[in-house]
Design an enzyme around this catalytic site. Structure first.
Site, PDB file in Angstrom:
ATOM      1  N   SER A   1       0.837  -1.198   0.000  1.00  0.00           N
ATOM      2  CA  SER A   1       0.000   0.000   0.000  1.00  0.00           C
ATOM      3  C   SER A   1       0.875   1.253   0.000  1.00  0.00           C
ATOM      4  CB  SER A   1      -0.934  -0.056   1.212  1.00  0.00           C
ATOM      5  OG  SER A   1      -1.891   0.964   1.179  1.00  0.00           O
TER       6      SER A   1
ATOM      7  N   HIS B   1      -2.377  -1.395  -4.333  1.00  0.00           N
ATOM      8  CA  HIS B   1      -3.828  -1.413  -4.477  1.00  0.00           C
ATOM      9  C   HIS B   1      -4.370   0.011  -4.510  1.00  0.00           C
ATOM     10  CE1 HIS B   1      -4.739  -1.419   0.190  1.00  0.00           C
ATOM     11  NE2 HIS B   1      -3.911  -0.466  -0.170  1.00  0.00           N
TER      12      HIS B   1
END
Length: 244
Positions: free
Chosen positions: A81, A103
């Site tokens: 992330s 993501h």
């Protein structure tokens, strides 16, 4: 100098609270202070983080990109992330056991449909800005970067290197030495001299030990002979195990 990006990535206020409570975390002010102490000397950034605040990660990424000295990034655990964004800030290496995860940006909101539509637009814009980190590092297109993000993609060191998200895999040269040693074993002439199955070996030993005229009847010759047969047996087992 080593700079560690560990635990959750937070803004300065939350980061100092987490640190006071003893939690592992990273926040911009902490990294900036370490960069000031480094004063242009080479630094190694070690990353093992599940991610966190994307704006804090963006600030850290920007500070690392703008640092006057050499920046080497080592991904030792997971760069997920927001942590994966920081990993794009310099020349990078990745442990063969580590992972990168990319993501979409996420958030929480409340309100009517207009608020939800507005939040959706904000998130899409945030995705576009974060995709820039992957694009700058790899040269991939925006569409390719966004596809990785949409799919919440976990990447091994090999895959990350193929995509250009890292520059090197740690210990890769050492791995090649080991593989080369295995290859040499494969090519060894002893490998081709194996003539016995385990059953054949036992029969052969029995026959030779019962033959009084055979030169292996002395203890030294018996020991040497057993050592030779063990070596042949080991090679045979390796072949049975599928090492071709």
């Amino acid at each position: 100098m080593d700079i560690e990006i560990r635990g959750e990535i937070l803004d300065d206020d939350w980061g100092e609270w987490y640190e006071w409570l003893g939690y592992s975390c990273t926040y911009p002010r902490k990294v900036i202070n370490q960069l000031k102490l480094a004063n242009g000397e080479p630094i190694t950034v070690k990353i093992n983080s599940p991610g966190g605040d994307i704006f804090a990660a963006s600030e850290i990424y920007t500070e690392l990109r703008g640092y006057s000295g050499e920046v080497t990034i080592n991904i030792t655990g997971i760069a997920a992330s927001a942590g994966s964004v920081i990993a794009m800030a310099g020349k990078s290496r990745m442990s063969p056991t580590a992972q990168i995860m990319v993501h979409n940006v996420s958030t929480g909101t409340y309100g009517d449909y207009r608020d939800m539509d507005h939040a959706s637009e904000i998130l899409k814009n945030a995705n576009d800005t974060i995709a820039n980190a992957y694009m700058c590092k790899t040269g991939m297109s925006r569409e390719e970067a966004l596809e990785l993000m949409n799919n919440e993609t976990y990447l091994s060191a090999q895959k990350a290197k193929e995509l250009g998200l890292i520059d090197e895999i740690m210990f890769e040269d050492d791995n090649k030495v080991n593989l080369s040693a295995l290859s040499n074993l494969k090519m060894n002439k002893l490998y081709n001299s194996m003539a016995y199955s385990p059953v054949d070996l036992i029969k052969n030993l029995k026959n030779r030990f019962n033959d009084e005229s055979h030169p292996i009847q002395s203890q030294k010759n018996k020991d040497d002979f057993l050592l030779e047969q063990k070596a042949k047996s080991l090679i045979n087992l390796m072949k049975i195990g599928g090492i071709q």
